[in-house]
Design an enzyme around this catalytic site. Sequence first.
Site, short mmCIF file in Angstrom:
data_model
loop_
_atom_site.label_atom_id
_atom_site.label_comp_id
_atom_site.label_asym_id
_atom_site.label_seq_id
_atom_site.Cartn_x
_atom_site.Cartn_y
_atom_site.Cartn_z
N ARG A 41 0.87 -1.20 0.00
CA ARG A 41 0.00 0.00 0.00
C ARG A 41 0.89 1.23 0.00
O ARG A 41 1.26 1.76 1.05
CB ARG A 41 -0.92 -0.04 1.22
CG ARG A 41 -1.92 1.12 1.31
CD ARG A 41 -2.87 0.89 2.48
NE ARG A 41 -3.84 1.95 2.63
CZ ARG A 41 -3.60 3.09 3.27
NH1 ARG A 41 -2.43 3.32 3.82
NH2 ARG A 41 -4.55 4.00 3.37
N SER A 112 -12.91 -3.01 1.03
CA SER A 112 -13.21 -2.34 2.30
C SER A 112 -14.68 -1.97 2.34
O SER A 112 -15.17 -1.33 1.40
CB SER A 112 -12.40 -1.05 2.43
OG SER A 112 -11.03 -1.35 2.49
N LYS A 141 -4.16 6.32 8.33
CA LYS A 141 -4.96 6.63 7.13
C LYS A 141 -5.58 8.00 7.34
O LYS A 141 -6.46 8.17 8.20
CB LYS A 141 -6.04 5.56 6.95
CG LYS A 141 -6.90 5.75 5.70
CD LYS A 141 -7.83 4.53 5.53
CE LYS A 141 -8.98 4.78 4.58
NZ LYS A 141 -8.60 4.83 3.18
N1 TZP Z 1 -7.98 1.37 6.42
C1 TZP Z 1 -8.76 1.60 7.47
S1 TZP Z 1 -7.86 1.98 8.84
C2 TZP Z 1 -6.39 1.82 8.01
C3 TZP Z 1 -6.65 1.50 6.69
C4 TZP Z 1 -5.65 1.27 5.65
C5 TZP Z 1 -5.08 2.04 8.65
C6 TZP Z 1 -4.69 0.96 9.62
O1 TZP Z 1 -3.43 1.22 10.18
P1 TZP Z 1 -3.09 0.99 11.72
O2 TZP Z 1 -1.75 1.63 11.90
O3 TZP Z 1 -3.01 -0.49 11.93
O4 TZP Z 1 -4.16 1.66 12.52
#
Ligand code: TZP
Length: 214
Positions: A41, A112, A141
């Site tokens: 990603r 998602s 994010k």
């Molecule tokens: N999609 C929803 S939350 C997220 C993504 C890509 C980020 C998750 O990262 P982390 O650091 O595990 O909270």
Amino acid sequence: MKREDLELYFIMGTSNVPPQEQPIYILEKALQAGITMFQFREKGPHALTGLAYEQFARQCQKLCHHYHVPFIINDDVDLAIRLGADGVHIGQDDLPVSVARKRIGDMILGVSVHCEEELQIAINHQADYVGIGPIFPTSSKSDAQPPCGTSFLQEAHSLHPELPIVAIGGINFTNAHSVFQTGVDGVAVISAICQSKDVDHTVATFRSLSRINK
Ligand code: TZP
Ligand code: MG
């Protein structure tokens, strides 16, 4: 795909890694330690582009292949097809699920979702798994929706017991138990592994928390 593959799903891009660390080394440590799936990603302020982006993706793919861990690409269906990735993960702002499914054939398709309607569309167009989140607050994010807690996870799992589900967003050792208790197949994490001082221990702890709830 096997639903066990979702148990500990590691997601990483250059921007998620502290500046003193090499992304590819973190991935290798995570693979050695036993992550069960990986998503490439590459987003955010320091994201690679062009040739460097594609070369980094190929490096990650090669490592995943060596450790027999599915290699999934976020958003970029063209790259996934070009590289022969194991799959693609798309969100609600990317191309429609039906279009993605047609383009990638029988590659793994992850989507998602945030509500029952999105979930149903993903199921109707043969998503292989869905990602639900952010469950908890996350700083990985920037455009994340507000945290939804574990109740939708529980609901999605009881309404669709055959659907592989991975939870995402702010998941750490302290709250992972409440996530696994909902019956979902696994957790997807960025910072818990990218910022870990001991990746072996982090991976082993998540996997044992998962087993406790099986
Ligand atoms: N999609 C929803 S939350 C997220 C993504 C890509 C980020 C998750 O990262 P982390 O650091 O595990 O909270
Ligand atoms: Mg996306």
